[in-house]
Design a protein around this motif. Structure first.
Motif, PDB file in Angstrom:
ATOM      1  N   MET A 167       0.805  -1.224   0.000  1.00  0.00           N
ATOM      2  CA  MET A 167       0.000   0.000   0.000  1.00  0.00           C
ATOM      3  C   MET A 167       0.840   1.276   0.000  1.00  0.00           C
ATOM      4  N   PRO A 168       1.944   1.387   0.802  1.00  0.00           N
ATOM      5  CA  PRO A 168       2.716   2.635   0.743  1.00  0.00           C
ATOM      6  C   PRO A 168       3.265   2.930  -0.646  1.00  0.00           C
ATOM      7  N   PHE A 205       1.140  -0.608 -10.861  1.00  0.00           N
ATOM      8  CA  PHE A 205       1.034   0.453  -9.866  1.00  0.00           C
ATOM      9  C   PHE A 205      -0.327   1.135 -10.022  1.00  0.00           C
ATOM     10  N   PHE A 206      -0.839   1.665  -8.926  1.00  0.00           N
ATOM     11  CA  PHE A 206      -2.177   2.248  -8.941  1.00  0.00           C
ATOM     12  C   PHE A 206      -2.198   3.494  -8.072  1.00  0.00           C
ATOM     13  N   GLY A 207      -3.187   4.361  -8.330  1.00  0.00           N
ATOM     14  CA  GLY A 207      -3.333   5.572  -7.539  1.00  0.00           C
ATOM     15  C   GLY A 207      -4.659   5.678  -6.839  1.00  0.00           C
ATOM     16  N   THR A 208      -5.676   5.003  -7.372  1.00  0.00           N
ATOM     17  CA  THR A 208      -7.025   5.080  -6.810  1.00  0.00           C
ATOM     18  C   THR A 208      -7.592   3.675  -6.675  1.00  0.00           C
ATOM     19  N   PRO A 209      -8.655   3.511  -5.885  1.00  0.00           N
ATOM     20  CA  PRO A 209      -9.304   2.189  -5.798  1.00  0.00           C
ATOM     21  C   PRO A 209      -9.750   1.657  -7.155  1.00  0.00           C
ATOM     22  N   ASP A 210     -10.269   2.532  -7.997  1.00  0.00           N
ATOM     23  CA  ASP A 210     -10.697   2.083  -9.322  1.00  0.00           C
ATOM     24  C   ASP A 210      -9.511   1.590 -10.153  1.00  0.00           C
TER      25      ASP A 210
END
Length: 242
Positions: A93-94, A121-126
Motif C-alpha cells: 500500500m505505501p 502500480f495504482f493511484g485510486t481504488p478504481d
C-alpha cells in the motif's frame, strides 16, 4: 486483529515467532482461547524447523561463500523450498504496488522464493481494481495459451511408458495417461512446439482433438506445465535456474 477475527471469522491469522522468549511472552499475554484463530509459526533458531534459503538468508550465504572461496558455511538449500505460501496478489500500500506472485524455490532468478508474474502500480481504488482485473485476464488462463511454447515444468523429470508417462519431482511422481498415436508427452518434453502446433500434429496422426485438448488442460490444471518461459533461465535436461 483478534477483534476483527472474532467479529468476522475470516481466515486464520498467521504470526511468526522469532524466539522462545517471544513465544513465552505471547502465551503470557494471550489465553489459549484468544489464540484459537492464530497460527503461531515457529521461526526461531531453537525451533528445529528449517527455513527456506531465500531473501537475506540467501544473500548471506552467498557472501559467506565468497569469503570462504566457494565453501558455503550455512546449511544446504537442497531440502528447502520457498518462503511463500500463496499464489495471488501481493499488495504494497505505501508504494501503491500490486504484484501477481506464485511460490517457487528460491534461486538466483527469484531470490525471494516467489515468482513475480506481473507488477502494476495504482493511484485510486478504481485503478487498483482495473489493474488486478487486467492481470487476471492476461495471466490466469483456463487452458494453455495456444501460441505459447509448451513444455513441462523445469524441475520435472520425464519418462515415457506404454500408454502413459511419468513426471518426477524431488518429492512427487505423477502418472499421466497418454494414448495418442504421437505421444503428447514426447512432444511436450521436446519443447519445440506451441500448444496449437502440438494439437495439430497429434490430430494429423489420428488422435481426437478434444481428447488431446483435454489432456493438455489436465496438465495445465495440475500445474505440470512451465509458465516461466524466459529462455535466459530455461532448464536444460533437468538442470538450470528457475
Amino acid at each position: 486483529m483478534l477483534d476483527l477475527f472474532e467479529r468476522y471469522r475470516c481466515v486464520t491469522n498467521r504470526f511468526s515467532v522469532l524466539s522462545t522468549d517471544q513465544l513465552n511472552q505471547i502465551h503470557a499475554a494471550f489465553s489459549p482461547e484468544d489464540l484459537m484463530g492464530v497460527e503461531l509459526v515457529l521461526q526461531g533458531k531453537e525451533m528445529g524447523k528449517p527455513k527456506a534459503l531465500a531473501g537475506r538468508a540467501r544473500a548471506l550465504k552467498e557472501r559467506l561463500s565468497a569469503v570462504k572461496d566457494g565453501d558455503a558455511t550455512v546449511e544446504s538449500e537442497s531440502d528447502h523450498t520457498t518462503i511463500a505460501c500463496v499464489s495471488g496478489f501481493l499488495v504494497n500500500m505505501p508504494r501503491r504496488r500490486v504484484q501477481l506472485v506464485t511460490p517457487v524455490p528460491a534461486s538466483g532468478r527469484w531470490p525471494l522464493g516467489y515468482r513475480i508474474v506481473d507488477e502494476r502500480f495504482f493511484g485510486t481504488p478504481d485503478e487498483f481494481r482495473d489493474e488486478v482485473q487486467s492481470m487476471i485476464d492476461v495471466h490466469m488462463h483456463e487452458s494453455p495459451p495456444p501460441n505459447r511454447p509448451i513444455r513441462f515444468r523445469g524441475d520435472l523429470q520425464y519418462e515415457a511408458k506404454r500408454h502413459h508417462f511419468l513426471l518426477r519431482s524431488c518429492h512427487f511422481e505423477y502418472q499421466v495417461t497418454d494414448n495418442a498415436a504421437s505421444s503428447v508427452g514426447d512432444l511436450i518434453a521436446g519443447g519445440r512446439c506451441t500448444a496449437s502446433e502440438l494439437v495439430a500434429q497429434v490430430v494429423t496422426d489420428g488422435a481426437s482433438a478434444i481428447a488431446v485438448a483435454d489432456e493438455l488442460d489436465q496438465l495445465h490444471i495440475r500445474g505440470l506445465l512451465e509458465e516461466d518461459l524466459d529462455e535466459r533461465f530455461a532448464w536444460r535436461n533437468g538442470e538450470g535456474t528457475t
